[in-house]
Motif scaffolding. Structure first.
Motif, PDB file in Angstrom:
ATOM      1  N   ARG A  34      77.427  55.824  63.033  1.00  0.00           N
ATOM      2  CA  ARG A  34      77.102  55.875  61.612  1.00  0.00           C
ATOM      3  C   ARG A  34      76.797  57.318  61.183  1.00  0.00           C
ATOM      4  NH1 ARG A  34      78.329  54.754  57.236  1.00  0.00           N
ATOM      5  NH2 ARG A  34      76.782  54.712  55.605  1.00  0.00           N
ATOM      6  N   GLN A  37      79.920  59.313  61.068  1.00  0.00           N
ATOM      7  CA  GLN A  37      80.716  58.921  59.907  1.00  0.00           C
ATOM      8  C   GLN A  37      80.167  59.573  58.637  1.00  0.00           C
ATOM      9  OE1 GLN A  37      80.225  54.866  58.930  1.00  0.00           O
ATOM     10  NE2 GLN A  37      82.003  54.777  57.600  1.00  0.00           N
ATOM     11  N   LEU A  38      78.840  59.632  58.529  1.00  0.00           N
ATOM     12  CA  LEU A  38      78.224  60.231  57.339  1.00  0.00           C
ATOM     13  C   LEU A  38      78.462  61.729  57.282  1.00  0.00           C
ATOM     14  CD1 LEU A  38      74.713  58.581  56.968  1.00  0.00           C
ATOM     15  CD2 LEU A  38      76.554  58.556  55.313  1.00  0.00           C
ATOM     16  N   LYS A  40      80.834  63.337  58.966  1.00  0.00           N
ATOM     17  CA  LYS A  40      82.232  63.635  59.295  1.00  0.00           C
ATOM     18  C   LYS A  40      82.356  64.579  60.492  1.00  0.00           C
ATOM     19  CE  LYS A  40      83.951  63.055  54.593  1.00  0.00           C
ATOM     20  NZ  LYS A  40      83.775  61.615  54.648  1.00  0.00           N
ATOM     21  N   MET A  89      66.587  54.498  60.664  1.00  0.00           N
ATOM     22  CA  MET A  89      67.981  54.122  60.892  1.00  0.00           C
ATOM     23  C   MET A  89      68.064  52.948  61.865  1.00  0.00           C
ATOM     24  SD  MET A  89      70.103  57.662  60.899  1.00  0.00           S
ATOM     25  CE  MET A  89      71.583  57.097  60.107  1.00  0.00           C
ATOM     26  N   VAL A 115      71.343  46.297  46.054  1.00  0.00           N
ATOM     27  CA  VAL A 115      70.694  47.601  46.273  1.00  0.00           C
ATOM     28  C   VAL A 115      69.213  47.507  45.921  1.00  0.00           C
ATOM     29  CG1 VAL A 115      70.745  50.035  45.694  1.00  0.00           C
ATOM     30  CG2 VAL A 115      72.859  48.754  45.796  1.00  0.00           C
ATOM     31  N   LEU A 118      67.509  45.928  48.708  1.00  0.00           N
ATOM     32  CA  LEU A 118      67.420  46.900  49.800  1.00  0.00           C
ATOM     33  C   LEU A 118      66.254  47.848  49.576  1.00  0.00           C
ATOM     34  CD1 LEU A 118      68.841  48.009  52.309  1.00  0.00           C
ATOM     35  CD2 LEU A 118      70.126  49.498  50.808  1.00  0.00           C
ATOM     36  N   MET A 119      66.083  48.261  48.306  1.00  0.00           N
ATOM     37  CA  MET A 119      65.004  49.183  47.982  1.00  0.00           C
ATOM     38  C   MET A 119      63.637  48.551  48.214  1.00  0.00           C
ATOM     39  SD  MET A 119      65.967  52.049  47.478  1.00  0.00           S
ATOM     40  CE  MET A 119      67.635  52.417  47.890  1.00  0.00           C
TER      41      MET A 119
ATOM     42  N   LEU B 160      69.834  56.522  54.364  1.00  0.00           N
ATOM     43  CA  LEU B 160      70.978  57.215  54.964  1.00  0.00           C
ATOM     44  C   LEU B 160      71.898  56.222  55.637  1.00  0.00           C
ATOM     45  CD1 LEU B 160      69.747  60.461  56.717  1.00  0.00           C
ATOM     46  CD2 LEU B 160      71.369  60.234  54.849  1.00  0.00           C
ATOM     47  N   ASN B 163      73.734  54.417  53.163  1.00  0.00           N
ATOM     48  CA  ASN B 163      74.543  55.300  52.339  1.00  0.00           C
ATOM     49  C   ASN B 163      74.300  55.120  50.844  1.00  0.00           C
ATOM     50  OD1 ASN B 163      76.442  57.206  51.708  1.00  0.00           O
ATOM     51  ND2 ASN B 163      78.176  55.846  51.906  1.00  0.00           N
ATOM     52  N   HIS B 164      73.074  54.818  50.484  1.00  0.00           N
ATOM     53  CA  HIS B 164      72.814  54.672  49.053  1.00  0.00           C
ATOM     54  C   HIS B 164      71.626  55.512  48.672  1.00  0.00           C
ATOM     55  CE1 HIS B 164      75.436  51.635  47.526  1.00  0.00           C
ATOM     56  NE2 HIS B 164      75.279  50.944  48.637  1.00  0.00           N
ATOM     57  N   ILE B 170      76.416  58.642  48.685  1.00  0.00           N
ATOM     58  CA  ILE B 170      76.525  59.966  49.291  1.00  0.00           C
ATOM     59  C   ILE B 170      77.991  60.315  49.519  1.00  0.00           C
ATOM     60  CG2 ILE B 170      75.892  61.369  51.294  1.00  0.00           C
ATOM     61  CD1 ILE B 170      73.355  59.485  51.397  1.00  0.00           C
ATOM     62  N   ASN B 171      78.784  59.387  49.979  1.00  0.00           N
ATOM     63  CA  ASN B 171      80.226  59.652  50.036  1.00  0.00           C
ATOM     64  C   ASN B 171      81.033  58.388  49.758  1.00  0.00           C
ATOM     65  OD1 ASN B 171      80.449  58.237  52.457  1.00  0.00           O
ATOM     66  ND2 ASN B 171      80.088  60.056  53.681  1.00  0.00           N
ATOM     67  N   GLU B 173      83.061  56.431  51.467  1.00  0.00           N
ATOM     68  CA  GLU B 173      83.269  55.313  52.383  1.00  0.00           C
ATOM     69  C   GLU B 173      82.348  54.138  52.056  1.00  0.00           C
ATOM     70  OE1 GLU B 173      82.521  57.408  55.907  1.00  0.00           O
ATOM     71  OE2 GLU B 173      84.571  58.148  56.039  1.00  0.00           O
TER      72      GLU B 173
END
Lengths: 139, 207
Positions: A34, A37-38, A40, A89, A115, A118-119, B160, B163-164, B170-171, B173
């Motif tokens: 992950r 991927q973030l 790159k 994470m 979302v 999630l928050m 992170l 990704n939100h 952020i990108n 994907e």
């Protein structure tokens, strides 16, 4: 003499099992893929592996030997932040493996509000953690 | 002369209750003869009834049967999925704000408590006190220099991972959560395709 060898053998096999378990845990949760991927940086994945291994070795060394470094306490700020991000994470990956959000959002019919849900968890973690360290531990 | 029609079923469509599903609703078609195409498109396939509830599966064989009945000498070539999921959309119940707020609070309090239990479970306070001693050489009961950044990092790490940054991504994907939602939906679709489709399975007793 025999007992020394036995101790070495037991210690080594115990370390092997714990190390393998740690890596297996990280792999199942998929935190490192992950991150690559973030950012790159798929090519650097071997370097990240070494980061994990060296981190585990340093942590093991420090917790077993108890050295004293006499540094300023400000060193703890990045350390705390990094370990917080890491644990965050892991926690996020764990809820993802357990499929909590898709099922919850589907059942409640709020797929577009996922979302916000999630928050709730993110703020809950931050507030709960702050509450724990600032207030709870004194009582 | 026999005409070839290429037909591809859509994966999922939404209809209103009591609607009639026509071929044009559930399939894309390609053929040379435009007039034939127009007539093909208006073939009715199915009328949604009360007892169907939310999901109806229309199998490609059912579509073929309808076409063959109306146009016996058309050659149908099918491409893509072999059934369409018809979702009957009833009047959507507005989710009350109170209900949503309750669930939000439930998650909020639950995760706060979970993280506290986790800290106690792994004796994190002790580890942090030792870490403080190792780094500074002094004893400290509450190493807040470590604990406050740690708490903030906890939230940052979760965001992170998913990704939100609130609404902002952020990108480009998809986030693991979106992939997870997609996979969950796919599994549900796969399930209803097998279980709501009378043609998909055959048991011994019903002959």
């Amino acid at each position: 003499m025999i007992s020394h060898f036995l101790t070495i053998f037991v210690g080594f096999s115990g370390g092997l099992a714990v190390g393998a378990g740690f890596v297996a845990f990280l792999t199942v949760l998929g935190v490192i893929p992950r991150i690559t991927q973030l950012t790159k940086t798929m090519k650097l994945i071997a370097a990240y592996e070494w980061g994990v291994i060296l981190g585990a070795i340093c942590g093991g060394w420090v917790s077993l030997r108890d050295p004293l470094l006499f540094l300023t306490p400000y060193v703890l700020i990045p350390l705390g932040l990094f370990s917080g991000v890491f644990v965050g994470m892991l926690a996020a990956a764990l809820t993802e493996v357990l499929n909590v959000f898709p099922i919850l959002a589907k059942r409640m019919g709020v797929s577009d509000q996922i979302v916000v849900l999630l928050m709730a968890v993110v703020f809950g973690k931050v507030v709960g953690s702050l509450f724990h360290w600032l207030y709870f531990v004194d009582h | 002369m026999e005409q070839t029609v290429f037909l591809k079923l859509r994966h999922r469509i939404q209809v209103y209750p009591n609607a009639t599903v026509f071929i044009r609703d559930i399939a894309q078609m390609v053929t040379v003869d435009d007039a034939l195409m127009c007539r093909l498109k208006d073939i009715p396939l199915y009328t949604v009834q009360k007892r169907d509830r939310n999901i109806v599966i229309i199998d490609v064989m059912h579509v073929m049967k309808a076409i063959v009945r109306h146009f016996p000498n058309v050659d149908v070539q099918t491409v893509g999925p072999s059934q369409t999921i018809v979702e009957v959309v009833y009047e959507k119940k507005r989710l009350s704000f109170l209900y949503f707020a309750l669930v939000w609070l439930l998650l909020f309090v639950g995760s706060a408590l979970a993280v506290m239990n986790f800290h106690e479970d792994v004796s994190m306070q002790q580890v942090q006190q030792r870490l403080y001693r190792i780094i500074t050489g002094e004893k400290e009961a509450k190493p807040l220099w470590f604990q406050i950044p740690y708490s903030l990092g906890l939230g940052i790490g979760m965001i992170l991972f998913f990704n939100h940054f609130f609404r902002k991504r952020i990108n480009e994907e998809p986030s693991p959560l979106e992939v997870e939602m997609f996979q969950y939906q796919q599994s549900l679709d796969q399930y209803v395709i097998m279980h709501e489709n009378k043609e998909a399975m055959r048991r011994i007793e019903d002959d």
